[in-house]
Design an enzyme around this catalytic site. Structure first.
Site, PDB file in Angstrom:
ATOM      1  N   HIS A 132       0.809  -1.229   0.000  1.00  0.00           N
ATOM      2  CA  HIS A 132       0.000   0.000   0.000  1.00  0.00           C
ATOM      3  C   HIS A 132       0.839   1.274   0.000  1.00  0.00           C
ATOM      4  CE1 HIS A 132       0.856   0.019   4.357  1.00  0.00           C
ATOM      5  NE2 HIS A 132       0.645   1.323   4.264  1.00  0.00           N
TER       6      HIS A 132
HETATM    7  C1  UD1 Z   1      -2.220   5.844   5.174  1.00  0.00           C
HETATM    8  C2  UD1 Z   1      -0.965   6.454   5.820  1.00  0.00           C
HETATM    9  C3  UD1 Z   1       0.154   5.417   5.877  1.00  0.00           C
HETATM   10  C4  UD1 Z   1      -0.338   4.145   6.537  1.00  0.00           C
HETATM   11  C5  UD1 Z   1      -1.613   3.644   5.885  1.00  0.00           C
HETATM   12  C6  UD1 Z   1      -2.172   2.471   6.654  1.00  0.00           C
HETATM   13  C7  UD1 Z   1      -0.564   8.854   5.437  1.00  0.00           C
HETATM   14  C8  UD1 Z   1       0.186   9.852   4.648  1.00  0.00           C
HETATM   15  N1  UD1 Z   1      -0.475   7.588   5.037  1.00  0.00           N
HETATM   16  O1  UD1 Z   1      -1.875   5.506   3.841  1.00  0.00           O
HETATM   17  O2  UD1 Z   1       1.230   5.935   6.627  1.00  0.00           O
HETATM   18  O3  UD1 Z   1       0.672   3.173   6.414  1.00  0.00           O
HETATM   19  O4  UD1 Z   1      -2.596   4.685   5.891  1.00  0.00           O
HETATM   20  O5  UD1 Z   1      -3.051   1.724   5.871  1.00  0.00           O
HETATM   21  O6  UD1 Z   1      -1.194   9.206   6.395  1.00  0.00           O
HETATM   22  N2  UD1 Z   1      -8.877   4.906   0.380  1.00  0.00           N
HETATM   23  C9  UD1 Z   1     -10.082   4.251   0.239  1.00  0.00           C
HETATM   24  N3  UD1 Z   1     -10.803   3.995   1.363  1.00  0.00           N
HETATM   25  C10 UD1 Z   1     -10.416   4.365   2.602  1.00  0.00           C
HETATM   26  C11 UD1 Z   1      -9.189   5.042   2.726  1.00  0.00           C
HETATM   27  C12 UD1 Z   1      -8.437   5.311   1.605  1.00  0.00           C
HETATM   28  O7  UD1 Z   1     -10.486   3.888  -0.847  1.00  0.00           O
HETATM   29  O8  UD1 Z   1     -11.114   4.082   3.592  1.00  0.00           O
HETATM   30  C13 UD1 Z   1      -8.088   5.162  -0.847  1.00  0.00           C
HETATM   31  C14 UD1 Z   1      -8.351   6.522  -1.472  1.00  0.00           C
HETATM   32  O9  UD1 Z   1      -8.258   6.368  -2.842  1.00  0.00           O
HETATM   33  C15 UD1 Z   1      -7.166   7.341  -0.968  1.00  0.00           C
HETATM   34  C16 UD1 Z   1      -6.062   6.309  -0.887  1.00  0.00           C
HETATM   35  O10 UD1 Z   1      -6.697   5.103  -0.499  1.00  0.00           O
HETATM   36  O11 UD1 Z   1      -6.862   8.406  -1.808  1.00  0.00           O
HETATM   37  C17 UD1 Z   1      -4.978   6.672   0.098  1.00  0.00           C
HETATM   38  O12 UD1 Z   1      -5.523   6.869   1.391  1.00  0.00           O
HETATM   39  P1  UD1 Z   1      -4.718   7.707   2.507  1.00  0.00           P
HETATM   40  O13 UD1 Z   1      -5.398   7.624   3.798  1.00  0.00           O
HETATM   41  O14 UD1 Z   1      -4.411   9.067   1.979  1.00  0.00           O
HETATM   42  O15 UD1 Z   1      -3.335   6.979   2.576  1.00  0.00           O
HETATM   43  P2  UD1 Z   1      -2.995   5.428   2.734  1.00  0.00           P
HETATM   44  O16 UD1 Z   1      -2.303   4.985   1.511  1.00  0.00           O
HETATM   45  O17 UD1 Z   1      -4.174   4.664   3.195  1.00  0.00           O
HETATM   46  N1  UDP Z   2      -4.096  -5.449   8.701  1.00  0.00           N
HETATM   47  C1  UDP Z   2      -5.399  -5.936   8.773  1.00  0.00           C
HETATM   48  N2  UDP Z   2      -6.017  -6.318   7.603  1.00  0.00           N
HETATM   49  C2  UDP Z   2      -5.400  -6.265   6.403  1.00  0.00           C
HETATM   50  C3  UDP Z   2      -4.062  -5.758   6.345  1.00  0.00           C
HETATM   51  C4  UDP Z   2      -3.453  -5.341   7.509  1.00  0.00           C
HETATM   52  O1  UDP Z   2      -5.980  -6.011   9.856  1.00  0.00           O
HETATM   53  O2  UDP Z   2      -6.010  -6.638   5.403  1.00  0.00           O
HETATM   54  C5  UDP Z   2      -3.436  -5.026   9.944  1.00  0.00           C
HETATM   55  C6  UDP Z   2      -2.092  -5.668  10.205  1.00  0.00           C
HETATM   56  O3  UDP Z   2      -2.268  -6.905  10.875  1.00  0.00           O
HETATM   57  C7  UDP Z   2      -1.391  -4.638  11.049  1.00  0.00           C
HETATM   58  C8  UDP Z   2      -1.938  -3.327  10.515  1.00  0.00           C
HETATM   59  O4  UDP Z   2      -3.125  -3.644   9.817  1.00  0.00           O
HETATM   60  O5  UDP Z   2      -1.735  -4.767  12.408  1.00  0.00           O
HETATM   61  C9  UDP Z   2      -0.956  -2.690   9.581  1.00  0.00           C
HETATM   62  O6  UDP Z   2      -1.584  -1.641   8.910  1.00  0.00           O
HETATM   63  P1  UDP Z   2      -1.123  -1.098   7.496  1.00  0.00           P
HETATM   64  O7  UDP Z   2      -0.339  -2.123   6.789  1.00  0.00           O
HETATM   65  O8  UDP Z   2      -2.349  -0.586   6.849  1.00  0.00           O
HETATM   66  O9  UDP Z   2      -0.255   0.182   7.875  1.00  0.00           O
HETATM   67  P2  UDP Z   2       1.239   0.433   8.407  1.00  0.00           P
HETATM   68  O10 UDP Z   2       1.488  -0.453   9.556  1.00  0.00           O
HETATM   69  O11 UDP Z   2       2.152   0.201   7.260  1.00  0.00           O
HETATM   70  O12 UDP Z   2       1.222   1.877   8.751  1.00  0.00           O
END
Ligand code: UD1
Ligand code: UDP
Length: 385
Positions: free
Chosen positions: A222
């Site tokens: 992601h």
């Molecule tokens: C965010 C965090 C990242 C974290 C991750 C955990 C920032 C800059 N990034 O990344 O550090 O590791 O969360 O998962 O804060 N989207 C959906 N549904 C949702 C949320 C997001 O479809 O419920 C899609 C949208 O297209 C959005 C994209 O995901 O533009 C990115 O979402 P965003 O929250 O900006 O960043 P993440 O990549 O999720």
């Molecule tokens: N996780 C989850 N379902 C998924 C993928 C990840 O519950 O389909 C959990 C995972 O076990 C961990 C956390 O989400 O505890 C990690 O989140 P993510 O990878 O979104 O973000 P990051 O840790 O990189 O910020």
């Protein structure tokens, strides 16, 4: 002493999971001393990235949900700051609790500091030393606005020391006289608390998906560097297909919506190829209990996630990290994680190596004793003394 009012801010999936460790400990050990008010920025809003964790991990519904949703960084952070400010003014908390390094963390840090509310940063001190990474800026700003910082690992603690932050300061603590601690990782608290329960409750999931324990590779992607660069995403996914065919293994891919949207809109041919591939199984994001059961039963883990890297260690699985660098440096030094970037050669050689060495790998305790939450909460109370 009157009740301590703690405003906890979450926004993204891993923060909701982290918050469950602290909220559970408040309920069990500190309910007469701490009142927690939960604010969800709404950064993550899909059921699979948000509500599922409140339900499954029995976290109280947030008192506030700002519903900021997705947008470009400036807009998203601005909306969060404006919303959090109103809540801080209304609730007058004794401290604001922030987790990790997302935009929700940054927004909370900026506005709590402006209102002179002490910030408690859990998962402090992590550094990638790559300031092009949005999370690195978020962490630096949050740590340097905090009053109490809880580092989960030795390396994180030393990063804070190297930036001039100290453990020996005396109270009263404030933004100009902060204190740092080495505490262990609340995600390890969670892994110990939920690990067995996950296997007991969720193993049917494997049958349902036709998966055999020890025969599949669990993969998550992601990170913006991997999703926003089509060539990198293609390199990674094509390497999965080629390894899967050669070793007759399945790659299980719970797909983050960010990655799914990019595949659908920018790389439709690649998306079709992976959906039709016999060795890749694409599923929706899973719940936390499902995820840690899948981690425990996997052969190996390949990920660019911070949380999943650590969980691979908690559950003694080798991990290929789809990044150039990691904040969880102890895993790489220990030889149980390897940095493969998005390089097909490195992913493949990491995989080949781990297939040969996996039974000889060792997983020492790097993340505390599973009681980090208790320690953190007892220290937070000192802010009011
Ligand atoms: C965010 C965090 C990242 C974290 C991750 C955990 C920032 C800059 N990034 O990344 O550090 O590791 O969360 O998962 O804060 N989207 C959906 N549904 C949702 C949320 C997001 O479809 O419920 C899609 C949208 O297209 C959005 C994209 O995901 O533009 C990115 O979402 P965003 O929250 O900006 O960043 P993440 O990549 O999720
Ligand atoms: N996780 C989850 N379902 C998924 C993928 C990840 O519950 O389909 C959990 C995972 O076990 C961990 C956390 O989400 O505890 C990690 O989140 P993510 O990878 O979104 O973000 P990051 O840790 O990189 O910020």
């Amino acid at each position: 002493m009157s009740n301590f009012r703690l405003l906890t801010i979450v926004g993204a999936r891993p923060q909701i999971i982290k918050a469950s460790a602290i909220s559970r400990c408040i309920k069990s050990n500190f309910s007469d001393q701490i009142t927690e008010v939960l604010l969800h920025t709404g950064q993550h809003y899909d059921k699979e990235l948000s509500q599922v964790f409140f339900d499954e991990l029995e976290i109280e519904p947030p008192s506030y949900n700002l519903g900021v949703g997705s947008s470009i960084h400036g807009q998203q952070i601005a909306d969060m700051i404006a919303g959090i400010e109103k809540v801080i003014m209304k609730e007058q908390p004794d401290a604001v609790l922030l987790y990790g390094d997302t935009n929700s963390t940054l927004a909370g840090a900026v506005i709590a500091a402006k209102h002179h509310v002490p910030i408690v940063h859990v998962e402090a001190g992590l550094r990638s030393f790559n300031k092009r990474m949005p999370e690195e800026l978020n962490r630096l700003i949050c740590d340097h606005s905090s009053t109490l910082m809880f580092a989960p690992t030795n390396d994180a603690f030393h990063n804070l020391m190297n930036e001039g932050l100290r453990p020996e300061n005396s109270p009263p603590y404030n933004i100009d006289n902060p204190k740092i601690y080495l505490t262990g990782d609340i995600m390890y608290d969670n892994a110990l608390f939920f690990g067995e329960m996950a296997v007991r409750k969720k193993s049917d999931f494997l049958n349902l998906h036709g998966l055999t324990p020890g025969e599949y590779i669990l993969a998550t992607i992601h990170r913006d560097t991997n999703t926003d660069d089509g060539q990198r995403l293609e390199n990674i996914l094509k390497t999965f297909i080629s390894i899967g065919k050669e070793y007759s293994k399945t790659f299980l891919l719970p797909l983050h919506p960010r990655t799914q949207k990019i595949l659908e809109t920018k790389l439709p041919a690649l998306y079709t190829e992976i959906l039709q591939s016999e060795v890749i199984m694409v599923i929706k994001p899973v719940s936390y209990l499902e995820m840690i059961m899948l981690e425990k039963e996997s052969l190996m883990i390949i990920t660019d996630s911070g949380g999943v890297q650590k969980e691979s260690h908690f559950f003694k699985k080798p991990c290929i990290v789809l990044r150039k660098e990691t904040e969880w440096t102890e895993l790489v030094k220990n030889g149980t994680a390897v940095l493969a970037d998005a390089d097909p050669e490195k992913i493949r050689s990491g995989f080949d190596c781990f297939m040969k060495s996996k039974d000889k790998l060792r997983y020492p305790t790097f993340y505390g004793d599973g009681k980090a939450a208790e320690f953190i909460l007892s220290e937070i109370l000192m802010l009011k003394e």
